[in-house]
Each structure stands twice: as C-alpha cells, then as structure tokens.
Enzyme design. Structure first.
Site, PDB file in Angstrom:
ATOM      1  N   HIS A 238       0.826  -1.199   0.000  1.00  0.00           N
ATOM      2  CA  HIS A 238       0.000   0.000   0.000  1.00  0.00           C
ATOM      3  C   HIS A 238       0.860   1.248   0.000  1.00  0.00           C
ATOM      4  O   HIS A 238       2.084   1.203   0.174  1.00  0.00           O
ATOM      5  CB  HIS A 238      -0.954  -0.005   1.202  1.00  0.00           C
ATOM      6  CG  HIS A 238      -0.281  -0.032   2.544  1.00  0.00           C
ATOM      7  ND1 HIS A 238       0.353   1.052   3.098  1.00  0.00           N
ATOM      8  CD2 HIS A 238      -0.155  -1.029   3.462  1.00  0.00           C
ATOM      9  CE1 HIS A 238       0.830   0.746   4.283  1.00  0.00           C
ATOM     10  NE2 HIS A 238       0.550  -0.521   4.524  1.00  0.00           N
ATOM     11  N   CYS A 254       3.469  -5.240   6.399  1.00  0.00           N
ATOM     12  CA  CYS A 254       3.103  -4.847   5.044  1.00  0.00           C
ATOM     13  C   CYS A 254       4.287  -4.218   4.312  1.00  0.00           C
ATOM     14  O   CYS A 254       5.282  -3.827   4.908  1.00  0.00           O
ATOM     15  CB  CYS A 254       1.954  -3.848   5.073  1.00  0.00           C
ATOM     16  SG  CYS A 254       0.365  -4.578   5.531  1.00  0.00           S
TER      17      CYS A 254
END
Length: 279
Positions: A238, A254
């Site tokens: 992201h 992440c």
C-alpha cells in the site's frame, strides 16, 4: 492489515500465529468471517471501501488477457484464476473422489471478485483441474479447483520484493518496468517471505491516510499477528503518508511504497498477479 502506526509493538501484544495445515482449512468463507484485508487506521482513518479498479472492472484491470486455448504462454506470463460461481470449492487432489479443502465465497467478504493464481501456469492452460495458491493460513497453501468452475486469464505482470534491499520490482514479460523503494516489516513483525498473489484491491476514503490512495491485500499472512486492527493479519502492499520511512523496516509486516507508485500499480496490475517476497 498489519501496518497501522499505533498498533501493538511486538509479538507479546498479539496471539502467536496458528500452525494450521491447508487440509485443516475447512471453514467456509462468509461475509461474517473477515478472512481478508482489513485496512483500518486505529488512529482514526476512515474505513476504506472496496475499490473497483481504475477502469471500473470490479477489481480486475482489463490488462488480463482471456485465454484463446491455442497460443502457448508468453515469456513471464502467469495465469489468473477467477471464480465463475458464488462459491468456489478447492480440493486436496485433482480427482473426482478428492476431499474438499476449503470453500471460498465469490464475491469476497470485502465485495471484490474471488481471484486466485495458478501454481503452474503452463499446466493450467488445457487441464481439467487447476492447482491454485490459496489465500489461507498457513502461507504457501495450495489446492485444486475444477477448470469448469473458473475463468482463466493470461497475465504478463509479476512482482518481486526484496526485504533486505528495500526494493520492489514490477515485471512485464520478465522485463522490469517499475522499480520502487519500499518499507518492510520491523524485526518484531517481519514481512513474511514466500510466493503470494494480489488478492484484493482497496481504496481508502482519504488518500492522505496511513495506507495512501490504494492498498492491495496479498494472499499471505503475518507470522506474528493472527488478529490486527479488526482483521486477521493479512499482509499487503500500500501507499503511505510517511514517505520518509521508505528504505527502512518500519511496518507491522506490510510493504509500503510511495503514493505515486501505488496509484500506478492500482491501474496496472490485475488481481491474481504473483508476488514473490524474499531477502
């Protein structure tokens, strides 16, 4: 999804990851079983919504090429496997008497299409059964689906992530087209290594939040967190509102990229694109 800035700071704050086997993953996915990415900023970001993709094709950009069943796969092409019905049953073997491993809902609980990736793209083209990577614990789980239950698409794109080099490379037919600096998981919650695929595309209400304008949910899970910010420890790729942390180990697992890069990827990569994460 494992990256909110004010989340618990280590494994002591979360239950250890379960060591379940793929054959044990028998629960049917349902709207109440949040088995996918929950990108939620516990500091107050608005809840993100499912993204339709920039071309409006319900999460799958139109770059995926439907099979014509004649030409062989091109260099670097993978196979995207999209469920054709409301429920896709995956089995432990490519045989009529095989046992069910898991039932996956289509659309997913987050509202996107159920899309998987073929383990062996060349073998998938004319087979009656297709072996697929599964978006379940443990990481690396695979199973078999009937070719009659899915639609197959060629995909020229792939992604490689190097956690030690803090670098992500996107390939088209084995040629690098995007190289980006990234942030990865901290030592207490490292980004897991392995073979994954892009399972979901989400769009936060505000592009200025923790996750930037877009967030891909991967088929992999944190090895540290079994629950995180309302989700189940799914890892993702992201954007970020802290680009100064790129090039460091800063997340809860992440992969973060700058917002310009994630906008490019959201308009380019179809769900089902393979992602290899290594040192």
């Amino acid at each position: 999804a494992g990256c909110a800035p004010d989340a618990p700071d280590g494994p002591a704050a979360a239950a250890p990851a379960a060591a379940a086997s793929a054959s044990a993953a028998t629960a049917t996915t349902s709207a109440g079983d949040s088995g996918r990415v929950e990108v939620e900023d516990r500091a107050g970001d608005e809840e993100p919504r499912s993204a339709a993709g920039l071309d409006g094709t319900a999460g799958m950009p139109s770059v995926a090429i439907e099979f014509d069943w004649v030409d062989p796969l091109g260099l670097g092409e993978s196979v995207v496997v999209r469920a054709a019905d409301d429920v896709l049953v995956a089995y432990d073997a490519p045989a009529g008497d095989a046992s069910s491993v898991v039932e996956l809902a289509n659309p997913t609980p987050r509202g996107g299409p159920l899309v998987l990736a073929a383990v062996d793209p060349a073998a998938a083209e004319r087979a009656e059964w297709v072996e697929v990577h599964l978006p379940v614990r443990p990481n690396g789980s695979t199973a078999w689906v009937r070719a009659a239950d899915v639609d197959l698409f060629r995909n020229p794109y792939s992604v490689e992530v190097s956690t030690s080099e803090f670098e992500m490379t996107v390939f088209e037919n084995d040629e690098p087209i995007v190289v980006a600096e990234i942030a990865v998981g901290r030592e207490v919650a490292p980004t897991p290594h392995g073979e994954f695929f892009l399972a979901e595309l989400l769009q936060p209400e505000s592009p200025d939040g923790t996750y930037g304008p877009f967030a891909f949910g991967l088929s992999g899970f944190s090895d540290v967190y079994t629950e995180f910010a309302g989700g189940d420890g799914v890892i993702g790729i992201h954007g970020t509102n802290a680009p100064d942390l790129l090039g460091t180990a800063a997340s809860h697992g992440c992969v973060r990229v700058d917002n310009e890069t994630i906008e490019t990827l959201a308009s380019l990569l179809p769900l089902g694109t393979p992602v290899t994460v290594s040192a």
